[in-house]
Scaffold this active site. Structure first.
Site, mmCIF file in Angstrom:
data_model
loop_
_atom_site.group_PDB
_atom_site.id
_atom_site.type_symbol
_atom_site.label_atom_id
_atom_site.label_comp_id
_atom_site.label_asym_id
_atom_site.label_seq_id
_atom_site.Cartn_x
_atom_site.Cartn_y
_atom_site.Cartn_z
ATOM 1 C CB THR A 70 -0.941 -0.004 1.215
ATOM 2 O OG1 THR A 70 -1.859 -1.094 1.086
ATOM 3 C CG2 THR A 70 -1.710 1.299 1.320
ATOM 4 C CD GLN A 177 -3.842 -10.765 -5.237
ATOM 5 O OE1 GLN A 177 -3.632 -11.967 -5.292
ATOM 6 N NE2 GLN A 177 -4.163 -10.154 -4.108
ATOM 7 C CB SER A 194 2.333 -6.401 -1.206
ATOM 8 O OG SER A 194 2.312 -6.421 0.203
ATOM 9 C CB ALA A 195 7.015 -9.280 0.667
ATOM 10 C CG HIS A 196 1.181 -9.552 2.635
ATOM 11 N ND1 HIS A 196 1.351 -8.248 2.226
ATOM 12 C CD2 HIS A 196 -0.149 -9.785 2.586
ATOM 13 C CE1 HIS A 196 0.172 -7.721 1.955
ATOM 14 N NE2 HIS A 196 -0.754 -8.624 2.159
ATOM 15 C CB CYS A 320 -23.719 -10.523 3.705
ATOM 16 S SG CYS A 320 -25.090 -10.391 2.545
#
Length: 459
Positions: A70, A177, A194-196, A320
Site C-alpha cells: 500500500t 497478485q 507486496s511481499a506477503h 454481507c
C-alpha cells in the site's frame, strides 16, 4: 485446516523463514554505516535488491523497498503525479483497482485533481480502447493492476501500456497478485508489489520506477532508498522477501499448471453441485490459483462462518461480510451477483484431496444457509395480479432478492414486480438475479426511504 485465502496473505514460505532467521543474526546493523557490521548489512541489502530487481525485470537502481505494498502504491502515485504536474492533473484508473489505488485517487481528487475510471466488462477486464478514450493531453498518470485481487482476471497490461506509451503517459502497474507467478511483460513505467502476497513476510513492498520517468518524491526528504521510502529499512524482512520471491518463481511454472487444474475443477463442480450459483471472472485469462463464485439467496457472512466451522478458510466480496453493507467495488463494477460471494485462492502445495473435501462441504453449507433463511423449492401458484409491489425496507441481503423470487410467480408472464429497498446491495443483486433467471430488469426510481426496483416476468 485448509487455508484458501492466499489472495489476502500467503503463508510464510519456508525459504522466507530461513532467510529471515539468518538475516536477524547478520543484518541488524545500519547498512549506511562504514564499519564491519554496517558493510555486512549493506551487502545483504544490495543482494536483496538485485534479486528483487531480477524478478521484477528492472535495474537494481530503479527499485526501492517500502514498508508495505500500500505504501508503495501511495508513494508511486503521488510521486508520479507530482513529477508531471506541469502536464496536468488527470489520473486514469480502472474501476476494479485495489483499494490502495482508489484511496490514492481519492486523495488526488480531494487536492484538486481529476480522476477518470475506466469501466470493465462482466468478466472484470478493461479494454485498451477504454484507456485510449480516457487519456488526454492533461493526463499525468494511468494505473492498471496486472490481475484482479477478487476475481483473478488478468488484465491486458501490455496492450494498455502500448496505448499509454503512444499518448506519452506513464503507466503504474499494481502487480501485487501476479508477481509471484511471473514478470509483468509490458513496457510499464512504475510497478508496485507486496511481499506477503507471495509468501514473504508482511511489511515489505516494492516500488520500481523506470529511468526517465518524471518522479518527485513527496514528504520530507530522506537519504534512504533513493529518497523514495524514508526511515530505517526492515532489512531482515527485506532479505526474506527477496529470497522467497526467488523461491516461489522457481516453483511457479509447475505449481501454476497443477493449481490451474484444481481451480478448473472447482469452477466446473461448483456450477454443477450448487444450484443458483454464478462463477465470476474470466475462465481463461485468470490467475492460476483463484476462483470466485456467488450463490443466490445466501448470506455471505453466514456462509463463510459455516465453511470456517467445516475447516476451510475462504474470503468474500459480499456486502454481507462488511460493516458498510455495500458490495465490493469490483463486483459492482462488473455488474455480477454479490450475495453469497466466495473467493477461493489456493496456496502452493494445495492437494487434490483438500479441494475435493471443500467441494463436498460447500453444497451442504450453502443448502444449510438457505434453509435458515427460509429458501425452499419454488411453489407454483396462480397469478394474483398484473403487478405487485414489495416492501423490503429494512431487510438486508439476500432477503430483498429472496422476496422477489417468491413473488415473481404471483404475476403473469409480462407482469411486473417492484421491490422497495433501502439496501444498497439491491442495486447490484436484483439486476444480477434477473440476468441469471432470464427476467427483464426495467430499472429503478427513487422512493421515500429507499429505491424501487422493477422487474418484468418473462417466463
Amino acid at each position: 485446516m485448509p487455508y484458501f485465502d492466499t489472495a489476502s496473505a500467503a503463508p510464510l514460505h519456508p525459504v522466507a523463514r530461513q532467510a529471515l532467521q539468518a538475516a536477524l543474526d547478520e543484518g541488524w546493523a545500519d547498512p549506511a554505516r562504514l564499519y564491519r557490521e554496517g558493510r555486512r548489512a549493506r551487502l545483504l541489502l544490495d543482494a536483496a535488491r538485485e534479486a528483487a530487481a531480477e524478478a521484477v525485470g528492472c535495474r537494481a537502481d530503479e527499485l526501492v523497498f517500502t514498508p508495505s505494498g500500500t505504501h508503495a502504491v501511495h508513494t508511486g502515485v503521488a510521486g508520479a503525479l507530482a513529477g508531471r504536474r506541469r502536464v496536468g492533473g488527470q489520473l486514469v484508473v480502472s474501476a476494479v483497482e485495489h483499494s490502495s489505488v482508489l484511496h490514492a485517487a481519492d486523495a488526488h481528487a480531494a487536492a484538486g485533481g481529476t480522476v477518470t475510471e475506466v469501466p470493465v466488462d462482466r468478466l472484470g477486464a478493461v479494454s485498451p480502447e477504454g484507456y485510449a478514450a480516457a487519456l488526454g493531453s492533461a493526463t499525468a498518470l494511468a494505473c492498471l493492476q496486472s490481475a484482479n485481487h477478487e476475481v483473478g482476471t488478468v488484465q491486458p497490461v501490455a496492450e494498455v501500456a502500448e496505448v499509454c506509451a503512444a499518448a506519452g503517459v506513464p503507466l503504474l502497474v499494481d502487480a501485487a497478485q501476479s508477481l509471484g507467478w511471473g514478470r509483468v511483460d509490458a513496457p510499464w513505467s512504475l510497478l508496485t508489489a507486496s511481499a506477503h502476497k507471495w509468501g514473504g513476510p508482511p511489511g515489505v513492498g516494492l516500488l520500481a520506477v523506470r529511468k526517465g520517468v518524471r518522479f518527485a518524491p513527496q514528504g520530507p526528504a530522506d537519504e534512504r532508498e533513493s529518497g523514495r521510502s524514508p526511515g530505517f529499512a526492515n532489512l531482515p524482512a527485506i532479505v526474506a522477501a527477496a529470497a522467497s520471491l526467488r523461491a516461489v518463481r522457481a516453483e511457479a511454472e509447475a505449481e501454476s499448471a497443477r493449481l490451474r487444474v484444481l481451480v478448473d475443477r472447482i469452477r466446473r463442480r461448483v456450477a454443477r453441485l450448487v444450484p443458483d450459483v454464478e462463477v465470476v471472472g474470466h475462465s481463461e485469462r485468470r490467475l492460476p490459483h483463484l476462483v470466485t463464485f456467488s450463490c443466490l439467496y445466501v448470506d455471505g457472512e453466514t456462509l463463510l462462518h459455516e465453511l470456517d466451522r467445516a475447516g476451510y478458510s475462504v474470503s468474500s466480496g459480499s456486502s454481507c461480510t462488511s460493516s458498510t453493507l455495500t458490495p465490493s467495488h469490483v463486483l459492482r463494477a462488473m455488474g455480477v451477483l454479490s450475495e453469497g460471494n466466495v473467493r477461493v485462492s489456493l496456496p502452493m502445495g494445495t492437494s487434490a484431496d483438500e479441494v475435493n473435501g471443500f467441494l463436498e462441504v460447500l453444497p451442504r453449507a450453502v443448502a444449510g444457509v438457505r434453509e435458515k433463511l427460509g429458501v425452499g423449492e419454488p411453489v407454483t401458484v396462480a397469478p394474483v395480479a398484473d403487478s405487485l409491489e414489495l416492501d423490503a425496507l429494512g431487510l438486508r441481503c439476500p432477503q430483498p432478492v429472496i422476496e422477489l423470487a417468491r413473488a415473481i410467480g404471483r404475476v403473469p408472464v409480462g407482469g411486473t414486480v417492484t421491490v422497495l429497498s433501502d439496501d444498497e446491495v439491491a442495486r447490484l443483486d436484483i439486476p444480477a438475479w434477473c440476468a441469471m433467471r432470464g427476467h427483464d430488469y426495467l430499472g429503478e426510481s427513487p422512493r421515500p426511504g429507499g429505491t424501487a426496483y422493477t422487474v418484468r416476468r418473462t417466463a
